[in-house]
Design an enzyme around this catalytic site. Structure first.
Site, mmCIF file in Angstrom:
data_model
loop_
_atom_site.group_PDB
_atom_site.id
_atom_site.type_symbol
_atom_site.label_atom_id
_atom_site.label_comp_id
_atom_site.label_asym_id
_atom_site.label_seq_id
_atom_site.Cartn_x
_atom_site.Cartn_y
_atom_site.Cartn_z
ATOM 1 C CG HIS A 62 -2.252 0.618 0.991
ATOM 2 N ND1 HIS A 62 -2.456 1.670 0.119
ATOM 3 C CD2 HIS A 62 -3.487 0.331 1.509
ATOM 4 C CE1 HIS A 62 -3.730 2.011 0.118
ATOM 5 N NE2 HIS A 62 -4.376 1.218 0.946
ATOM 6 C CB CYS A 63 4.243 2.154 1.165
ATOM 7 S SG CYS A 63 5.455 1.070 0.395
#
Length: 473
Positions: free
Chosen positions: A137-138
């Site tokens: 998700h980063c």
């Protein structure tokens, strides 16, 4: 150096705070067979992702978070480290596919390598196979992950850009009728701009207060939130988009309203199964809102704000649930929550990174009690895609769960279907299948109501009908 934004880095810090979570987002594409040879799959994958720098880079972090993590090239990059192969157990039905998907998604990505994997899954029924894209998700939000699937396709779709609705900027001024020599025009423009800026600032300020107040106010205690284990369940269900659009037309609502209305009905049933009384503060829901413009589709990273409505599980009537969802979402949008969230995210990037990193790590270890679930809606291609000459039959979205949120739902449109992907904690949500079936039943019920309403309206205009005679009299 290409540094992570504060929002992107937050997903790393939240993951570090809980050993039981993996903050990877995913997309599962089911394709018609036959499956390609794995060597051909690797070659095709490498060629299509070669132009994406982020997929050839690793994170360089600093001790004690004294600086923001940086993306640096992986000089030893090998696509074979990221292209994996798996097969579902017999008979290769959805149950087997979903269980394998949950197993693969619950494992953390290796931070010593670029933070993504792409799985070729074989053994599905009817000679089909699947591609599972897993990305931290980063690196990407839901829009960027969907765009990655689009990048793997033989012919890229352009439908994403037309469906994005970013937070609007200040009104455009094309300068029509403006004279640089007339001071009245200068005063008029200055006045309009100052009003727009003031109004935007006021709304953003009100939104910040609303978001902050919501996060400080605990939701009604429920078994749907609490400690998360290391195991996951995954279920996906689909409904025809024509049924959803029928409801939209009949009741003047959006696709997102219908989706959240159906989710409301299913969660109400889930609360009742747990012998809990659905109340107005039972289901505070985090609804991510994309602020990504069409020109930023190829950019990775997270470009989202948020809304924090309560889904009306206290209502038993499906139509009243739908209408209440629409009212609450409209009120949340008008309140400035979306603009306030964007302003907070932008402001954190101006603060020293160690300060924000330490604060986020500390808060991530506290028991979050305000948000019970997450529901994120991602627009997908309107036309069917092909990958390596094979037709993509279904696209299933996958959202991670964390911070005591035991269930999360991702929604994606693809071709003629609207699909709901449910991620759940294995121990806390053994009824994940029932949650999915409840969504389908709710959409069908709303569509049946819309059909009945249309028949009633059509009948009212037929010559000789009772309603028509009443109208003439």
């Amino acid at each position: 150096m290409d540094h992570l934004s504060t929002l992107d880095a937050t997903f790393l810090q939240v993951e570090d705070a809980d050993p039981h979570i993996s903050l990877a987002v995913g997309a599962l594409a089911v394709l018609d067979g036959p499956a390609p040879e794995f060597t051909d799959f690797i070659a095709g994958l490498g060629a299509r992702l070669a132009e994406v720098p982020r997929f050839h880079q690793v994170l360089r972090t600093h001790p004690l978070n004294l600086g923001a993590p940086e993306w640096v090239d992986d000089l030893a990059f090998d696509v074979r480290h990221h292209a994996r192969r798996a097969a579902v157990v017999h008979p290769g039905d959805d149950t087997a596919l979903f269980q394998l998907t949950a197993d693969l998604m619950e494992r953390r990505l290796d931070r010593d390598h670029p933070l993504w994997e792409c799985w070729m899954i074989e053994g599905l029924q009817n000679g089909q196979w699947a591609i599972l894209i897993k990305i931290h998700h980063c690196i990407a939000d839901g829009i960027a992950t969907a765009q990655l699937l689009n990048r793997l396709a033989d012919d890229r779709s352009d439908t994403f850009a037309r469906k994005l609705h970013p937070v609007p900027a200040l009104p455009d001024d094309d300068g029509a009728g403006f004279s640089v020599f007339d001071p009245r025009d200068w005063i008029s423009r200055l006045w309009r701009t100052s009003l727009a800026v003031t109004d935007a600032a006021v709304r953003a300020g009100e939104g910040i207060l609303e978001v902050g107040s919501a996060l400080m106010r605990p939701a009604q205690p429920t078994e749907l939130s609490g400690h998360i284990t290391g195991m996951r369940r995954y279920v996906a269900v689909s409904v025809p988009l024509r049924e959803v659009r029928k409801v939209c037309k009949a009741y003047g609502v959006t696709v997102n309203d219908v989706a959240l209305g159906a989710i409301t009905a299913s969660y109400r049933a889930a609360l009742l199964r747990r012998r809990e009384r659905p109340q107005s503060r039972s289901l505070r829901t985090l609804v991510p809102v994309s602020v990504r413009s069409g020109s930023a589709l190829d950019q990775f990273g997270n470009n989202v704000s948020l809304l924090l409505p309560y889904l009306p599980v206290e209502e038993s009537d499906p139509l009243e649930q739908l209408r209440t969802v629409q009212r609450r979402l409209t009120a949340a949008k008008r309140s400035g929550q979306r603009q306030g969230g964007s302003l907070v995210v932008a402001a954190t990037n101006l603060l020293p990174f160690p300060m924000t990193a330490w604060a986020i790590q500390a808060m991530a270890r506290l028991p979050q009690r305000a948000v019970v679930t997450v529901a994120t809606n991602v627009p997908g291609p309107a036309k069917r895609l092909k990958v390596m000459g094979r037709s993509v039959v279904r696209v299933l979205p996958i959202v991670p769960i964390a911070l005591r949120v035991r269930t999360g739902i991702a929604i994606v449109s693809y071709a003629d279907d609207l699909t709901f992907g449910i991620t759940a904690d294995y121990d806390a949500a053994s009824d994940a299948n029932e949650l999915g079936n409840g969504i389908v039943d709710a959409v069908h019920q709303l569509a049946a109501s819309a059909t009945a309403l249309r028949s009633l309206r059509d009948g009212a205009h037929l010559p000789g009908s009772r309603s028509a005679r009443s109208a003439r009299s």
